[in-house]
Design an enzyme around this catalytic site. Structure first.
Site, PDB file in Angstrom:
ATOM      1  N   ARG A  30     -51.557   2.112 -19.066  1.00  0.00           N
ATOM      2  CA  ARG A  30     -51.067   3.074 -20.055  1.00  0.00           C
ATOM      3  C   ARG A  30     -50.299   2.436 -21.208  1.00  0.00           C
ATOM      4  O   ARG A  30     -50.529   2.760 -22.376  1.00  0.00           O
ATOM      5  CB  ARG A  30     -50.113   4.091 -19.385  1.00  0.00           C
ATOM      6  CG  ARG A  30     -50.783   5.218 -18.697  1.00  0.00           C
ATOM      7  CD  ARG A  30     -49.973   5.593 -17.487  1.00  0.00           C
ATOM      8  NE  ARG A  30     -50.076   4.512 -16.538  1.00  0.00           N
ATOM      9  CZ  ARG A  30     -51.069   4.417 -15.647  1.00  0.00           C
ATOM     10  NH1 ARG A  30     -51.958   5.356 -15.565  1.00  0.00           N
ATOM     11  NH2 ARG A  30     -51.159   3.375 -14.831  1.00  0.00           N
ATOM     12  N   THR A  31     -49.353   1.575 -20.866  1.00  0.00           N
ATOM     13  CA  THR A  31     -48.455   1.086 -21.918  1.00  0.00           C
ATOM     14  C   THR A  31     -49.216   0.250 -22.929  1.00  0.00           C
ATOM     15  O   THR A  31     -49.108   0.459 -24.143  1.00  0.00           O
ATOM     16  CB  THR A  31     -47.307   0.273 -21.282  1.00  0.00           C
ATOM     17  OG1 THR A  31     -46.735   1.050 -20.236  1.00  0.00           O
ATOM     18  CG2 THR A  31     -46.243  -0.068 -22.304  1.00  0.00           C
TER      19      THR A  31
ATOM     20  N   LYS B 293     -51.277 -22.995 -19.226  1.00  0.00           N
ATOM     21  CA  LYS B 293     -51.222 -24.458 -19.369  1.00  0.00           C
ATOM     22  C   LYS B 293     -49.786 -24.957 -19.357  1.00  0.00           C
ATOM     23  O   LYS B 293     -49.531 -26.138 -19.552  1.00  0.00           O
ATOM     24  CB  LYS B 293     -51.872 -24.883 -20.688  1.00  0.00           C
ATOM     25  CG  LYS B 293     -53.298 -24.443 -20.867  1.00  0.00           C
ATOM     26  CD  LYS B 293     -53.774 -24.848 -22.263  1.00  0.00           C
ATOM     27  CE  LYS B 293     -55.000 -24.070 -22.673  1.00  0.00           C
ATOM     28  NZ  LYS B 293     -55.222 -24.142 -24.129  1.00  0.00           N
TER      29      LYS B 293
ATOM     30  N   ARG C  83     -44.675  -7.243 -22.390  1.00  0.00           N
ATOM     31  CA  ARG C  83     -44.255  -6.915 -21.022  1.00  0.00           C
ATOM     32  C   ARG C  83     -44.150  -8.224 -20.264  1.00  0.00           C
ATOM     33  O   ARG C  83     -45.038  -9.084 -20.360  1.00  0.00           O
ATOM     34  CB  ARG C  83     -45.260  -5.991 -20.345  1.00  0.00           C
ATOM     35  CG  ARG C  83     -45.000  -5.836 -18.853  1.00  0.00           C
ATOM     36  CD  ARG C  83     -45.874  -4.790 -18.219  1.00  0.00           C
ATOM     37  NE  ARG C  83     -45.458  -3.448 -18.614  1.00  0.00           N
ATOM     38  CZ  ARG C  83     -45.987  -2.333 -18.106  1.00  0.00           C
ATOM     39  NH1 ARG C  83     -46.939  -2.404 -17.199  1.00  0.00           N
ATOM     40  NH2 ARG C  83     -45.566  -1.150 -18.512  1.00  0.00           N
TER      41      ARG C  83
ATOM     42  N   HIS D 126     -37.576  -0.087 -19.432  1.00  0.00           N
ATOM     43  CA  HIS D 126     -38.897   0.298 -19.968  1.00  0.00           C
ATOM     44  C   HIS D 126     -38.633   1.360 -21.035  1.00  0.00           C
ATOM     45  O   HIS D 126     -38.934   2.543 -20.863  1.00  0.00           O
ATOM     46  CB  HIS D 126     -39.760   0.854 -18.830  1.00  0.00           C
ATOM     47  CG  HIS D 126     -41.227   0.916 -19.133  1.00  0.00           C
ATOM     48  ND1 HIS D 126     -41.747   0.811 -20.407  1.00  0.00           N
ATOM     49  CD2 HIS D 126     -42.294   1.090 -18.314  1.00  0.00           C
ATOM     50  CE1 HIS D 126     -43.064   0.920 -20.356  1.00  0.00           C
ATOM     51  NE2 HIS D 126     -43.421   1.089 -19.098  1.00  0.00           N
TER      52      HIS D 126
HETATM   53  N1   CP Z   1     -46.085   3.747 -16.971  1.00  0.00           N
HETATM   54  C1   CP Z   1     -46.553   2.486 -17.114  1.00  0.00           C
HETATM   55  O1   CP Z   1     -45.802   1.577 -17.494  1.00  0.00           O
HETATM   56  O2   CP Z   1     -47.855   2.338 -16.778  1.00  0.00           O
HETATM   57  P1   CP Z   1     -48.671   0.987 -16.929  1.00  0.00           P
HETATM   58  O3   CP Z   1     -48.060   0.003 -15.935  1.00  0.00           O
HETATM   59  O4   CP Z   1     -50.087   1.315 -16.613  1.00  0.00           O
HETATM   60  O5   CP Z   1     -48.474   0.468 -18.316  1.00  0.00           O
END
Ligand code: CP
Length: 323
Positions: A69-70, A98, A119, A147
């Site tokens: 999603r993110t 590497k 991320r 998050h």
């Molecule tokens: N909610 C969320 O962070 O989903 P993903 O890990 O799929 O990005």
């Protein structure tokens, strides 16, 4: 063959400095007004998801941890606003494999992109990245820490379904220890006088730091291990979370708690009309599929709201006026 330079190249031109506050690292960096501004812009983008506001811009998405999603909603947000997207979804396909350091990776990508969405599995990685570059950094999740873009879509979803962010009774269920989404959301809701109910096994209790945060901000919270109708029936928002196998250093502990909670449709019979079920997703076993048929299930729309909120966040980071 000779190339003729028509214009003298200036080596190492001074990059324009971004102003302070051009990063989106932690909810704790945001004021209440910052949050409301993002939500207002998200509401605009829900009505106008496509435009050329980001034409000519390049957005980098660096995902050192898996995501559906993110990453895809940040990329869709960029595409819908006319930007181009570069990046990787698997660090093994980058020079990280590497041995390149995070610092070098960020400095390199800063040469190519106008904003970096990242991320990382290490807590503090996004903050660190923001200290080695002038390009805006958007934290798309750092370990069990924060998050913040998820928090914006969670707040937007609460606002849309409840008509307000104020005085919400919210029950958070599952992995409250490692769950970065609940950590960010507790801090963001502190502006809106919530009542929290934390439901987790002892192993996955809301960490001390967040309980202390509630105390110092005079926020009501209670805690219990039992998940049943008695708590569901009095809540406005039921925020389910996955027990995150990838965060456990001892998998025997994961085995003890992995299927501890499961929300079933029959458990919603006495719920308030306004109850809505949120989940950052992905789910594993904690929401049975029959719940999807309930009009109280809101987790797929919640994920859709992520698109609008991420359009708003990217524009804000680039100083682009919305609307
Ligand atoms: N909610 C969320 O962070 O989903 P993903 O890990 O799929 O990005």
């Amino acid at each position: 063959m000779h190339f003729v330079l028509k214009k003298k190249l200036s080596l190492n031109p001074e990059k324009p400095k971004q102003s302070m506050g051009n990063n989106f690292i932690s909810v704790t960096d945001l004021t209440k007004q910052d949050i409301l501004d993002v939500l207002n812009d998200a509401a605009y983008f829900e009505q106008h998801p496509n435009s050329n506001l980001l034409q000519g811009k390049v957005v980098a998405t660096l995902f050192f941890e898996p995501s559906t999603r993110t990453r895809l909603s940040f990329e869709t947000a960029s595409n819908r606003l006319g930007a181009r997207v570069i990046g990787f979804s698997d660090p093994n396909s980058s020079s990280t494999s590497k041995g390149e350091t995070l610092k070098d990776t960020i400095k390199m990508v800063s040469n190519y992109a106008d904003v970096i969405v990242m991320r990382h599995y290490l807590e503090g990685a996004a903050r660190y990245a923001s200290e080695v570059t002038d390009v805006p950094i958007i934290n798309a999740g750092d370990g069990a820490n924060q998050h913040p873009s998820q928090t914006m879509l969670d707040l937007y979803s609460i606002w849309k379904t409840q008509g307000t962010l104020d005085n919400i009774d919210i029950t958070m269920v599952g992995d409250l220890k490692y769950g970065r989404t609940v950590h960010s959301l507790v801090q963001a809701l502190s502006f809106f006088n919530p009542r929290f109910h934390f439901i987790a096994p002892d192993l996955l209790r809301m960490p001390h730091g967040y309980r202390d945060f509630c105390k110092t901000h005079n926020l009501y919270y209670d805690e219990q291990e039992t998940f049943d109708e008695s708590v569901i029936n009095s809540t406005d928002i039921l925020y389910m979370t996955r027990i995150q196998r990838e965060r456990f250093s001892d998998l025997r502990e994961y085995e003890q708690v992995k299927n501890i909670y499961c929300l079933r449709k029959s458990m919603l019979d006495g719920a308030k009309d306004n109850l809505r079920i949120l989940h950052p997703l992905p789910r594993v076993n904690e929401i049975a599929y029959d719940v999807d048929e309930s009009d109280k299930a809101y987790y797929f729309q919640q994920a859709q709201n992520g698109l609008y909120c991420r359009e708003a966040i990217i524009c804000r980071m680039l100083g682009i006026k919305v609307g």
